[in-house]
Design a protein around this motif. Structure first.
Motif, mmCIF file in Angstrom:
data_model
loop_
_atom_site.group_PDB
_atom_site.id
_atom_site.type_symbol
_atom_site.label_atom_id
_atom_site.label_comp_id
_atom_site.label_asym_id
_atom_site.label_seq_id
_atom_site.Cartn_x
_atom_site.Cartn_y
_atom_site.Cartn_z
ATOM 1 N N GLU A 78 -2.919 5.184 1.214
ATOM 2 C CA GLU A 78 -3.475 3.830 1.349
ATOM 3 C C GLU A 78 -3.428 3.545 2.544
ATOM 4 O O GLU A 78 -4.578 2.854 3.299
ATOM 5 N N SER B 17 3.078 -3.279 4.699
ATOM 6 C CA SER B 17 1.418 -3.419 4.464
ATOM 7 C C SER B 17 1.321 -4.388 3.163
ATOM 8 O O SER B 17 2.241 -4.676 2.319
ATOM 9 N N TRP B 18 0.117 -4.760 3.263
ATOM 10 C CA TRP B 18 -0.158 -5.356 1.817
ATOM 11 C C TRP B 18 -1.887 -5.479 1.730
ATOM 12 O O TRP B 18 -2.698 -5.359 2.666
ATOM 13 N N ASP B 19 -2.109 -5.577 0.535
ATOM 14 C CA ASP B 19 -3.453 -5.533 0.258
ATOM 15 C C ASP B 19 -3.725 -6.502 -1.040
ATOM 16 O O ASP B 19 -3.417 -6.134 -2.212
ATOM 17 N N GLU C 252 -9.142 -11.008 -0.201
ATOM 18 C CA GLU C 252 -9.659 -9.949 0.678
ATOM 19 C C GLU C 252 -8.434 -9.398 1.769
ATOM 20 O O GLU C 252 -8.731 -8.386 2.310
ATOM 21 N N GLU D 41 -5.461 -5.808 10.864
ATOM 22 C CA GLU D 41 -5.682 -6.746 9.549
ATOM 23 C C GLU D 41 -7.122 -6.940 9.485
ATOM 24 O O GLU D 41 -7.956 -6.578 10.399
ATOM 25 N N LYS E 111 -5.901 -7.841 4.048
ATOM 26 C CA LYS E 111 -5.197 -6.488 4.051
ATOM 27 C C LYS E 111 -4.678 -6.248 5.487
ATOM 28 O O LYS E 111 -5.461 -6.676 6.206
ATOM 29 N N MET F 177 0.950 -1.183 -0.024
ATOM 30 C CA MET F 177 -0.064 0.192 0.119
ATOM 31 C C MET F 177 0.986 1.127 0.011
ATOM 32 O O MET F 177 1.975 1.114 0.547
ATOM 33 N N TYR G 38 -6.577 3.263 5.216
ATOM 34 C CA TYR G 38 -7.031 1.841 5.708
ATOM 35 C C TYR G 38 -7.216 2.025 7.211
ATOM 36 O O TYR G 38 -8.015 1.578 8.002
ATOM 37 N N LYS H 55 -5.559 -5.904 -4.522
ATOM 38 C CA LYS H 55 -4.643 -5.412 -5.881
ATOM 39 C C LYS H 55 -4.171 -6.357 -6.726
ATOM 40 O O LYS H 55 -3.831 -6.010 -7.926
#
Length: 156
Positions: free
Chosen positions: A14, A146-148, A83, A76, A85, A10, A18, A151
């Motif tokens: 973002e 971070s991670w989403d 999904e 989280e 994140k 992110m 979030y 994406k």
């Protein structure tokens, strides 16, 4: 071609959006025996994207931060892999004891309507009494991961 890690990271904007959209964070401090001490907490952000949590002054997490001001914080969400994140913030903690700053910090914490309504100009006597026993924990992240997975679209 960018790595999958780069694809799901992110941006700072973002991350902030979030964190503002969530309510609960896991605060991990270093316990007296060296073991991690994780606790779920409601939190908020200030204008500088520092993470704000209030706690009773005598809580174990505060004692841990007095001894070692480093902390890890985790937010989280997501039920399926697509999904998932999350944001992990490695941060330095500041323990704030000023009652006005504690009240201002409490007003920024994402909480249920009943709790956030009690931190208004007409706050109850119970809340005023509680502030005298509380501190504001202000965390300044020095590293964020971070991670989403959203994406990635449908490609895992």
């Amino acid at each position: 071609m960018p790595s999958r890690r780069e694809l799901i990271r992110m941006t700072p904007e973002e991350v902030r959006a979030y964190l503002l959209s969530q309510r609960r964070i896991i605060l991990v401090t270093n316990g007296p025996d060296g073991m991690p001490h994780p606790v779920p907490m409601n939190y908020g952000l200030d204008d500088e994207s520092r993470i704000l949590i209030t706690s009773f002054r005598k809580a174990q997490k505060v004692t841990n931060l007095e001894r070692d001001p480093r902390a890890t914080l985790l937010v989280e969400s997501g039920e399926t892999y697509a999904e998932l994140k999350s944001v992990i913030a490695y941060a330095d903690a500041e323990i704030v004891t000023d009652p006005d700053q504690i009240a201002a910090g409490m007003a920024r914490i994402n909480a249920d309507a009943q709790l956030s309504g009690s931190i208004s100009g007409a706050m109850s006597e119970q809340v005023r009494a509680s502030i005298a026993k509380r501190v504001l924990l202000r965390f300044t992240p020095f590293r964020t991961v971070s991670w989403d997975h959203g994406k990635l679209g449908t490609f895992y």
